[in-house]
Enzyme design. Structure first.
Site, PDB file in Angstrom:
ATOM      1  N   ASP A  93       6.190  10.143  -1.531  1.00 56.81           N
ATOM      2  CA  ASP A  93       4.794   9.762  -1.521  1.00 56.81           C
ATOM      3  C   ASP A  93       4.025  11.081  -1.519  1.00 56.81           C
ATOM      4  O   ASP A  93       4.551  12.090  -1.076  1.00 56.81           O
ATOM      5  CB  ASP A  93       4.537   8.968  -0.247  1.00 56.81           C
ATOM      6  CG  ASP A  93       3.107   8.503  -0.142  1.00 56.81           C
ATOM      7  OD1 ASP A  93       2.596   7.983  -1.140  1.00 56.81           O
ATOM      8  OD2 ASP A  93       2.519   8.661   0.931  1.00 56.81           O
ATOM      9  N   ASP A 142       4.927   8.502   4.554  1.00 53.56           N
ATOM     10  CA  ASP A 142       4.376   8.621   5.900  1.00 53.56           C
ATOM     11  C   ASP A 142       4.077   7.259   6.509  1.00 53.56           C
ATOM     12  O   ASP A 142       3.555   7.164   7.603  1.00 53.56           O
ATOM     13  CB  ASP A 142       3.122   9.491   5.907  1.00 53.56           C
ATOM     14  CG  ASP A 142       2.034   8.939   5.019  1.00 53.56           C
ATOM     15  OD1 ASP A 142       2.256   7.900   4.373  1.00 53.56           O
ATOM     16  OD2 ASP A 142       0.956   9.545   4.957  1.00 53.56           O
ATOM     17  N   ASP A 151       2.828   2.613   2.608  1.00 57.61           N
ATOM     18  CA  ASP A 151       4.093   2.598   1.875  1.00 57.61           C
ATOM     19  C   ASP A 151       5.279   2.077   2.681  1.00 57.61           C
ATOM     20  O   ASP A 151       6.422   2.243   2.286  1.00 57.61           O
ATOM     21  CB  ASP A 151       4.390   3.971   1.262  1.00 57.61           C
ATOM     22  CG  ASP A 151       4.361   5.075   2.281  1.00 57.61           C
ATOM     23  OD1 ASP A 151       4.597   4.785   3.458  1.00 57.61           O
ATOM     24  OD2 ASP A 151       4.107   6.226   1.899  1.00 57.61           O
TER      25      ASP A 151
HETATM   26  P1  ADP Z   1      -0.947   8.187  -1.608  1.00 60.92           P
HETATM   27  O1  ADP Z   1      -0.130   7.381  -2.540  1.00 60.92           O
HETATM   28  O2  ADP Z   1      -1.281   9.514  -2.204  1.00 60.92           O
HETATM   29  O3  ADP Z   1      -0.343   8.325  -0.263  1.00 60.92           O
HETATM   30  P2  ADP Z   1      -2.691   5.943  -0.913  1.00 60.92           P
HETATM   31  O4  ADP Z   1      -1.911   4.896  -1.634  1.00 60.92           O
HETATM   32  O5  ADP Z   1      -2.677   5.928   0.553  1.00 60.92           O
HETATM   33  O6  ADP Z   1      -2.346   7.423  -1.448  1.00 60.92           O
HETATM   34  O7  ADP Z   1      -4.202   5.848  -1.408  1.00 60.92           O
HETATM   35  C1  ADP Z   1      -4.498   5.902  -2.788  1.00 60.92           C
HETATM   36  C2  ADP Z   1      -5.945   6.133  -3.053  1.00 60.92           C
HETATM   37  O8  ADP Z   1      -6.733   5.083  -2.499  1.00 60.92           O
HETATM   38  C3  ADP Z   1      -6.504   7.394  -2.442  1.00 60.92           C
HETATM   39  O9  ADP Z   1      -6.291   8.503  -3.261  1.00 60.92           O
HETATM   40  C4  ADP Z   1      -7.982   7.038  -2.319  1.00 60.92           C
HETATM   41  O10 ADP Z   1      -8.631   7.262  -3.537  1.00 60.92           O
HETATM   42  C5  ADP Z   1      -7.958   5.565  -2.014  1.00 60.92           C
HETATM   43  N1  ADP Z   1      -8.023   5.293  -0.573  1.00 60.92           N
HETATM   44  C6  ADP Z   1      -7.058   4.767   0.198  1.00 60.92           C
HETATM   45  N2  ADP Z   1      -7.458   4.620   1.467  1.00 60.92           N
HETATM   46  C7  ADP Z   1      -8.725   5.103   1.513  1.00 60.92           C
HETATM   47  C8  ADP Z   1      -9.702   5.264   2.554  1.00 60.92           C
HETATM   48  N3  ADP Z   1      -9.438   4.917   3.814  1.00 60.92           N
HETATM   49  N4  ADP Z   1     -10.893   5.780   2.221  1.00 60.92           N
HETATM   50  C9  ADP Z   1     -11.150   6.136   0.956  1.00 60.92           C
HETATM   51  N5  ADP Z   1     -10.289   6.028  -0.048  1.00 60.92           N
HETATM   52  C10 ADP Z   1      -9.095   5.518   0.205  1.00 60.92           C
HETATM   53 MG    MG Z   2       0.346   7.681   1.622  1.00 63.23          MG
END
Ligand code: ADP
Ligand code: MG
Length: 636
Positions: A335, A529, A533
């Site tokens: 991730d 983390d 996921d």
């Molecule tokens: P990653 O796969 O990099 O761990 P996530 O799946 O957790 O990322 O989140 C993907 C996208 O969703 C982030 O890049 C952001 O654009 C948006 N996002 C998720 N949670 C939030 C939040 N709490 N506030 C703002 N944007 C969010």
């Molecule tokens: Mg993440």
């Protein structure tokens, strides 16, 4: 050595002394002079019986108990039959007597058993020592006095006092005082960490320099320490395939060997191929050699040691099966946020639309994110110069992979990526800067966006390199972030494949696809983390959670937990796993090889009981010593 083992050792020593004395008396011919022939044979029979019974009476009773319960075929049974058989050779007056061998087999068998029990106890203890992080008490202040109470009884939100030299008993936030914390027992990280008022601390760390007052944020049972101990205790229940194989093997093997021994003793003399006594002796020798104890003990001990060794590095493995699978991993899926990148975002720019100020945009975003645990939310709150007042926020909702929605001061606020905007039918525009963009919408109008950037962890590139060097074919990154951000990170780290703009469910699909591409025997590990996921952690062959300090969901869902957030520990965990598997197979091949060799020799009458017992005990001792190397992780 514990008390029981000491008594056991003394018993063996006494039996050994008597055995030597009887042996000397017999060899010098004193018995013949006293009792004549054949009286001397009966005398030495009686005399050898003494050390035999002192050393082995518990083995005899154990064998007898097992027979009555219908579970005859174990080591105790093999030893009992073989030794009683050796003594019974006295009924064949034409052959040499074999009482000495009978007693010796029992004696050395016991030496081997004692050694095993010692080795198992020692590795248990060293795991317990390593895991000796459970605090016995917590100090709370009552009427100006410090009172020690059971950590279980401390209510969440009470203030506890941790003095220098004590372990932090419960997770919490420092309210007063400053100190250095040593987390080596938890994470393997030897650099102490400076903490002061406001810092979150986890239980199990040692407070080194100053007195701290800590407001607890969790009950004891849910604190880091309790969770770790639970994991380690349950680890031995999840057996590796190799381990189960050995158990099944022993179950089939022992009866087979017994039947073979019986056949060896009975069939050739019936066919007139030699004297009964000769073949019975061969059958008995066969029984002694066949004892599978080296395997039965050393294989689980190796896994046990590997899990213990890994935990010294701050890597918690939830079962030997995961250690076994980790050794076969050839695809590692990461991730992005919080795993390869630090997850602490810096605000690069705030762009406000007409009618809004930059401060308003940031304030709205920080408040809308008030209740989210996502690293983005934490960073936005940290970048906001004022204080986030949760009372101004209502209806806060997290839309995973998209962003958040909430009402702030009565206005409907949306903060998130373009997917979120599209979903709510707003208008927005992209930003020319590279980075993660958080669009902010207030009451349906586009207020502007915040550009944030994450940095990759210092050891991330090194990790990918060492995984490749260790034979991992593919390192893949999955992220919900924008394509350009993802590609920038991927090329900086040297990843083989990258998939961006994924929702949590897309991540599961992506992993399914990768799993389908796995070649025979190859395994896939997912490292995350636990934020958005956890389902992927469960789906992968081996789920590895980063940041045990962070998400509870991750610890639940993962098979392996890295106590600090360093990706380089994945490579180290794989080293430990491979070393453990190497040692396990060394032991299996070595033990079975030597056994087969002596068995063949015994069948042809070229091995006597002395060789058999030394072969058996010797192999067991060497295999155990080898297994204990798994605990040693200094040089992996
Ligand atoms: P990653 O796969 O990099 O761990 P996530 O799946 O957790 O990322 O989140 C993907 C996208 O969703 C982030 O890049 C952001 O654009 C948006 N996002 C998720 N949670 C939030 C939040 N709490 N506030 C703002 N944007 C969010
Ligand atoms: Mg993440």
């Amino acid at each position: 050595m514990n008390k029981k083992q000491k008594r056991w050792r003394n018993r063996i020593l006494v039996a050994l002394a008597i055995f030597v004395a009887v042996y000397v008396v017999e060899e010098t011919g004193v018995l013949t002079r006293l009792f004549g022939t054949p009286g001397d044979v009966y005398a030495s029979f009686a005399l050898f019986l003494v050390p035999y019974l002192i050393a082995g009476h518990d083995v005899l009773t154990k064998a007898w108990r097992n027979i009555r319960r219908g579970e005859a075929f174990d080591e105790a049974f093999l030893m009992t039959v073989a030794t009683i058989g050796a003594f019974a050779m006295v009924f064949f007056p034409e052959t040499e007597p074999h009482m000495a061998e009978g007693a010796a087999v029992m004696l050395f068998y016991q030496v081997g058993e004692l050694f095993q029990s010692y080795a198992v106890g020692k590795s248990r203890k060293s795991i317990a020592d390593m895991m000796d992080i459970a605090p016995d008490y917590a100090n709370i202040e009552q009427d100006g006095q410090l009172v020690e109470v059971d950590p279980d009884e401390v209510a969440v939100g009470s203030v506890i006092v941790v003095k220098p030299g004590e372990r932090v008993p419960i997770d919490g936030v420092v309210v007063e005082g400053a100190s250095q914390l040593d987390a080596a027992a938890l994470t393997g990280e030897s650099m102490p960490r400076h903490v002061e008022a406001g810092a979150e601390i986890i239980s199990g760390c040692i407070n080194m320099t100053g007195t701290l007052r800590v407001r607890t944020t969790k009950p004891f049972g849910e604190s880091t320490v309790s969770r770790i101990l639970e994991l380690v205790e349950n680890a031995s229940e999840k057996k590796a395939r190799t381990e189960n194989f050995i158990t099944r093997f022993a179950r089939v093997y022992t009866p087979t060997v017994c039947v073979a021994a019986l056949a060896l003793a009975v069939v050739p003399p019936l066919l007139g191929m030699g004297a009964w006594s000769d073949w019975i002796l061969r059958g008995l020798t066969f029984l002694v050699v066949s004892c599978p104890c080296a395997l039965v003990i050393s294989v689980p001990l190796s896994f046990f040691g590997g899990i213990g060794g890994a935990s010294k590095l701050g890597i918690l493995v939830k079962g030997s099966n995961y250690l076994e699978q980790l050794a076969h991993v050839d695809t590692v899926v990461f991730d992005k946020t919080g795993t390869l990148t630090s997850g602490t975002f810096n605000v690069v720019a705030v762009h406000a639309e007409k009618g809004f100020t930059e401060d308003e945009v940031l304030a709205c975003a920080a408040h809308a994110e008030a209740f989210s645990d996502h690293p983005i939310a934490v960073s936005v709150r940290a970048a906001y110069p004022g204080k986030v007042d949760q009372a101004r926020v209502g209806n806060a909702q997290e839309e995973s992979g998209h962003g958040v929605s909430a009402t702030v001061d009565g206005h409907a606020v949306l903060v998130g990526n373009d997917k979120l905007m599209r979903e709510h039918g707003g208008t927005w525009h992209e930003c020319e800067l590279t980075g993660t963009v958080l669009h902010v919408m207030v009451d349906g109008a586009y207020a502007g966006h915040i550009v944030i950037a994450d940095v990759v962890k210092p050891d991330a590139a090194e990790t990918i390199r060492s995984l490749h060097a260790a034979g991992v074919k593919k390192c893949v990154m999955l992220t919900g972030d924008r394509q350009d951000v993802a590609e920038a990170v991927a090329s900086e780290l040297g990843l083989d494949e990258v998939h961006a703009q994924l929702l949590p469910e897309d991540k599961v699909n992506a992993v399914e696809k990768l799993l389908a591409q796995e070649r025979e025997g190859g395994k896939l590990a997912f490292v995350g983390d636990g934020i958005n996921d956890a389902p992927v952690l469960t789906r992968a062959d081996v789920g590895i959670a980063m940041g045990a300090m962070g998400s509870d969901a991750a610890i639940e869902a993962a098979d392996i937990v890295l106590m600090d957030d360093k990706p380089s520990n994945i490579a180290r965990a794989m080293d430990v796993a491979r070393k453990t598997m190497r040692i396990v197979w060394q032991n299996i091949v070595f033990a079975i090889g030597v056994k087969v060799l002596i068995l063949v020799l015994a069948a042809f009458g070229m091995a006597n009981m002395w060789l058999a017992v030394f072969g058996d005990v010797g192999v067991a001792v060497i295999a155990i010593l080898n297994a204990m190397r798994c605990m040693n992780v200094k040089n992996v």
